[in-house]
Design a protein around this motif. Structure first.
Motif, PDB file in Angstrom:
ATOM      1  N   VAL A 125       0.876  -1.165   0.000  1.00  0.00           N
ATOM      2  CA  VAL A 125       0.000   0.000   0.000  1.00  0.00           C
ATOM      3  C   VAL A 125       0.916   1.219   0.000  1.00  0.00           C
ATOM      4  CG1 VAL A 125      -1.856   1.234   1.162  1.00  0.00           C
ATOM      5  CG2 VAL A 125      -1.786  -1.270   1.261  1.00  0.00           C
ATOM      6  N   LEU A 126       1.043   1.840  -1.156  1.00  0.00           N
ATOM      7  CA  LEU A 126       1.977   2.956  -1.303  1.00  0.00           C
ATOM      8  C   LEU A 126       1.568   4.152  -0.456  1.00  0.00           C
ATOM      9  CD1 LEU A 126       2.365   2.553  -5.119  1.00  0.00           C
ATOM     10  CD2 LEU A 126       4.164   2.160  -3.426  1.00  0.00           C
ATOM     11  N   GLY A 127       0.289   4.457  -0.435  1.00  0.00           N
ATOM     12  CA  GLY A 127      -0.217   5.600   0.307  1.00  0.00           C
ATOM     13  C   GLY A 127      -1.166   6.412  -0.554  1.00  0.00           C
ATOM     14  N   ASP A 128      -1.321   7.674  -0.171  1.00  0.00           N
ATOM     15  CA  ASP A 128      -2.259   8.559  -0.860  1.00  0.00           C
ATOM     16  C   ASP A 128      -1.596   9.868  -1.249  1.00  0.00           C
ATOM     17  OD1 ASP A 128      -4.817   7.056  -0.558  1.00  0.00           O
ATOM     18  OD2 ASP A 128      -4.345   7.280   1.570  1.00  0.00           O
ATOM     19  N   VAL A 129      -2.005  10.365  -2.402  1.00  0.00           N
ATOM     20  CA  VAL A 129      -1.627  11.704  -2.851  1.00  0.00           C
ATOM     21  C   VAL A 129      -2.921  12.504  -2.923  1.00  0.00           C
ATOM     22  CG1 VAL A 129      -0.640  13.083  -4.706  1.00  0.00           C
ATOM     23  CG2 VAL A 129       0.354  10.856  -4.162  1.00  0.00           C
ATOM     24  N   VAL A 130      -2.903  13.683  -2.310  1.00  0.00           N
ATOM     25  CA  VAL A 130      -4.083  14.551  -2.279  1.00  0.00           C
ATOM     26  C   VAL A 130      -3.725  15.833  -3.018  1.00  0.00           C
ATOM     27  CG1 VAL A 130      -5.746  15.737  -0.814  1.00  0.00           C
ATOM     28  CG2 VAL A 130      -4.740  13.575  -0.049  1.00  0.00           C
ATOM     29  N   LEU A 131      -4.490  16.146  -4.060  1.00  0.00           N
ATOM     30  CA  LEU A 131      -4.250  17.346  -4.870  1.00  0.00           C
ATOM     31  C   LEU A 131      -5.435  18.292  -4.788  1.00  0.00           C
ATOM     32  CD1 LEU A 131      -3.241  14.809  -7.206  1.00  0.00           C
ATOM     33  CD2 LEU A 131      -2.002  16.886  -7.678  1.00  0.00           C
ATOM     34  N   CYS A 132      -5.149  19.579  -4.876  1.00  0.00           N
ATOM     35  CA  CYS A 132      -6.200  20.586  -4.922  1.00  0.00           C
ATOM     36  C   CYS A 132      -6.178  21.259  -6.293  1.00  0.00           C
ATOM     37  CB  CYS A 132      -6.004  21.629  -3.819  1.00  0.00           C
ATOM     38  SG  CYS A 132      -7.297  22.890  -3.841  1.00  0.00           S
ATOM     39  N   PRO A 133      -7.139  20.913  -7.170  1.00  0.00           N
ATOM     40  CA  PRO A 133      -7.144  21.494  -8.513  1.00  0.00           C
ATOM     41  C   PRO A 133      -7.275  23.010  -8.519  1.00  0.00           C
ATOM     42  CG  PRO A 133      -8.863  19.803  -8.302  1.00  0.00           C
ATOM     43  CD  PRO A 133      -8.218  19.959  -6.972  1.00  0.00           C
ATOM     44  N   GLN A 134      -7.974  23.567  -7.547  1.00  0.00           N
ATOM     45  CA  GLN A 134      -8.140  25.020  -7.499  1.00  0.00           C
ATOM     46  C   GLN A 134      -6.833  25.727  -7.178  1.00  0.00           C
ATOM     47  OE1 GLN A 134     -10.214  22.728  -6.149  1.00  0.00           O
ATOM     48  NE2 GLN A 134     -12.318  23.466  -6.030  1.00  0.00           N
ATOM     49  N   VAL A 135      -5.919  25.052  -6.511  1.00  0.00           N
ATOM     50  CA  VAL A 135      -4.613  25.650  -6.204  1.00  0.00           C
ATOM     51  C   VAL A 135      -3.613  25.346  -7.311  1.00  0.00           C
ATOM     52  CG1 VAL A 135      -2.633  25.614  -4.621  1.00  0.00           C
ATOM     53  CG2 VAL A 135      -4.965  25.638  -3.701  1.00  0.00           C
ATOM     54  N   VAL A 136      -3.568  24.100  -7.766  1.00  0.00           N
ATOM     55  CA  VAL A 136      -2.541  23.686  -8.707  1.00  0.00           C
ATOM     56  C   VAL A 136      -2.861  24.058 -10.157  1.00  0.00           C
ATOM     57  CG1 VAL A 136      -3.338  21.341  -9.147  1.00  0.00           C
ATOM     58  CG2 VAL A 136      -0.924  21.832  -9.174  1.00  0.00           C
ATOM     59  N   GLY A 137      -4.127  24.140 -10.515  1.00  0.00           N
ATOM     60  CA  GLY A 137      -4.517  24.509 -11.880  1.00  0.00           C
ATOM     61  C   GLY A 137      -4.035  23.513 -12.915  1.00  0.00           C
ATOM     62  N   GLU A 138      -3.599  24.013 -14.046  1.00  0.00           N
ATOM     63  CA  GLU A 138      -3.173  23.178 -15.169  1.00  0.00           C
ATOM     64  C   GLU A 138      -1.881  22.417 -14.895  1.00  0.00           C
ATOM     65  OE1 GLU A 138      -4.846  22.709 -18.121  1.00  0.00           O
ATOM     66  OE2 GLU A 138      -6.461  23.815 -17.129  1.00  0.00           O
ATOM     67  N   ASP A 139      -1.177  22.776 -13.835  1.00  0.00           N
ATOM     68  CA  ASP A 139       0.102  22.148 -13.519  1.00  0.00           C
ATOM     69  C   ASP A 139      -0.070  20.886 -12.677  1.00  0.00           C
ATOM     70  OD1 ASP A 139       2.839  22.145 -13.915  1.00  0.00           O
ATOM     71  OD2 ASP A 139       3.259  23.274 -12.080  1.00  0.00           O
ATOM     72  N   TRP A 140      -1.265  20.293 -12.710  1.00  0.00           N
ATOM     73  CA  TRP A 140      -1.509  19.124 -11.878  1.00  0.00           C
ATOM     74  C   TRP A 140      -0.568  17.957 -12.155  1.00  0.00           C
ATOM     75  CZ3 TRP A 140      -2.611  14.439 -13.889  1.00  0.00           C
ATOM     76  CH2 TRP A 140      -3.120  14.398 -15.189  1.00  0.00           C
TER      77      TRP A 140
END
Length: 126
Positions: free
Chosen positions: A81-96
């Motif tokens: 179980v590698l873990g989790d990555v949590v992204l915020c599209p409103q902060v990161v935008g097109e650079d996701w």
């Protein structure tokens, strides 16, 4: 095989399939051939709360990583179980893609620095 579970609770449209495919490509390139990974897309308030709770910093951010097994040795027959990555599209935008790669590398034990930056540039290319 890498199993990727995605969840979007950000309130905006995201490219979940593209994120899962990029994650599989990066993990394969890093020599991780099997395991489970979670990718969650969340809104600014949720990522801010997570950063405050886990890092003690009260601000929204682009990505957070929550490693579990990473590349540690695990007993035979036990799923990685590698873990989790949590992204915020409103902060990161097109650079996701860059933010996702950054988060994945943290799951694998990389810290900020030249080696991580080199890998980020190589993997985040379309």
């Amino acid at each position: 095989m890498i199993s990727v579970e995605t969840e979007n609770r950000s309130g905006v449209s995201v490219e979940e399939d593209a994120a899962a495919e990029l994650a599989r490509r990066v993990l394969d390139a890093e020599g991780v051939s099997g395991g489970e990974l979670g990718i969650s897309f969340v809104g600014p308030e949720e990522i801010r709360a997570l950063k405050r709770e886990h890092l003690g910093i009260d601000e929204a951010t682009d990505v957070l990583s929550f490693p579990l097994d990473g590349t540690d040795e695990i007993p035979a027959g036990v799923p990685r179980v590698l873990g989790d990555v949590v992204l915020c599209p409103q902060v990161v935008g097109e650079d996701w893609p860059c933010a996702l790669v950054h988060g994945l590398l943290h799951l694998l034990g990389y810290d900020h620095g030249a080696e991580m930056e080199t890998r980020e540039r190589a993997y985040a290319k379309p």
